[in-house]
Write an enzyme that holds these catalytic residues in place. Structure first.
Site, PDB file in Angstrom:
ATOM      1  N   ASP A  99       0.861  -1.183   0.000  1.00 24.62           N
ATOM      2  CA  ASP A  99       0.000   0.000   0.000  1.00 24.62           C
ATOM      3  C   ASP A  99       0.893   1.227   0.000  1.00 24.62           C
ATOM      4  O   ASP A  99       1.601   1.475   0.989  1.00 24.62           O
ATOM      5  CB  ASP A  99      -0.904  -0.020   1.235  1.00 24.62           C
ATOM      6  CG  ASP A  99      -2.023   0.989   1.149  1.00 24.62           C
ATOM      7  OD1 ASP A  99      -1.778   2.124   0.693  1.00 24.62           O
ATOM      8  OD2 ASP A  99      -3.143   0.647   1.551  1.00 24.62           O
TER       9      ASP A  99
ATOM     10  N   ILE B  53       0.278   3.621   6.342  1.00 26.19           N
ATOM     11  CA  ILE B  53      -0.804   3.560   7.332  1.00 26.19           C
ATOM     12  C   ILE B  53      -1.805   4.679   7.045  1.00 26.19           C
ATOM     13  O   ILE B  53      -1.449   5.847   6.971  1.00 26.19           O
ATOM     14  CB  ILE B  53      -0.258   3.719   8.767  1.00 26.19           C
ATOM     15  CG1 ILE B  53       0.751   2.617   9.082  1.00 26.19           C
ATOM     16  CG2 ILE B  53      -1.408   3.677   9.768  1.00 26.19           C
ATOM     17  CD1 ILE B  53       1.400   2.760  10.443  1.00 26.19           C
ATOM     18  N   HIS B  54      -3.056   4.294   6.921  1.00 30.85           N
ATOM     19  CA  HIS B  54      -4.163   5.230   6.714  1.00 30.85           C
ATOM     20  C   HIS B  54      -5.418   4.530   7.221  1.00 30.85           C
ATOM     21  O   HIS B  54      -5.335   3.459   7.820  1.00 30.85           O
ATOM     22  CB  HIS B  54      -4.280   5.615   5.230  1.00 30.85           C
ATOM     23  CG  HIS B  54      -4.377   4.424   4.333  1.00 30.85           C
ATOM     24  ND1 HIS B  54      -5.587   3.813   4.048  1.00 30.85           N
ATOM     25  CD2 HIS B  54      -3.427   3.693   3.718  1.00 30.85           C
ATOM     26  CE1 HIS B  54      -5.354   2.763   3.261  1.00 30.85           C
ATOM     27  NE2 HIS B  54      -4.056   2.662   3.056  1.00 30.85           N
ATOM     28  N   GLY B  55      -6.579   5.080   7.008  1.00 31.22           N
ATOM     29  CA  GLY B  55      -7.809   4.534   7.559  1.00 31.22           C
ATOM     30  C   GLY B  55      -8.060   3.071   7.256  1.00 31.22           C
ATOM     31  O   GLY B  55      -8.410   2.293   8.145  1.00 31.22           O
TER      32      GLY B  55
END
Length: 161
Positions: free
Chosen positions: A8, A12-14
């Site tokens: 990704d 780090i994200h939602g």
């Protein structure tokens, strides 16, 4: 034990912090990126997205391989996140027991020409050399899917390459 390795490019994200970490029930998130470990400001902002009760680590590829091969890792539930397929391949080649490589979001944020990329899934865009890296990942014998979040359709990479 490694629960999943995700590619990704947003790290780090939602989707990662809330949805996947809860779905997997992990207690560790290991962000593997040779550049991020040198950027304290980026580490601080990524840490803010990590849910309470989950401990984040930010390590280089080599350090991740060592960490994930440590027998103590088997007692933890680890979610590994890389931002490019090549780093996923390096880890898969040197760490046993990775049950799944998940392609979540990749190829739209690098500012590269989209017409030079092939779309493999809703959020996956790769160049020719990256397609070869994905083929090499498949040859390594690990299961690879394309699935932004657990409720999205689960596509097998073999079916779209």
């Amino acid at each position: 034990m490694i629960s999943m390795l995700r590619v990704d490019d947003r790290l780090i994200h939602g989707q990662v912090a809330v949805v996947w970490s809860r779905y997997l029930g992990v207690n560790r998130i290991v962000v593997v990126n040779d550049e991020v470990v040198k950027n304290e400001m980026q580490i601080m902002s990524l840490k803010m997205a990590v849910p309470e009760g989950i401990k984040p680590f930010f390590v280089t590829v080599d350090k991740a391989i060592s960490l994930l091969n440590n027998p103590k890792s088997q007692q933890l539930k680890i979610f590994v996140i890389v931002d490019k397929p090549l780093d996923a391949l390096k880890i898969v080649q040197k760490v046993d027991g990775i049950p799944l490589v998940n392609l979540g979001n990749y190829g739209r944020v690098n500012g590269e020409k989209m017409n030079e990329k092939r779309q493999l899934g809703k959020n996956i865009f790769v160049k020719k050399d990256e397609e070869q890296i994905l083929q090499d990942l498949l040859k390594a014998g690990v299961k690879i899917n394309i699935q932004p979040v657990p409720t999205d359709q689960n596509l097998n990479l073999k079916d779209v390459l």
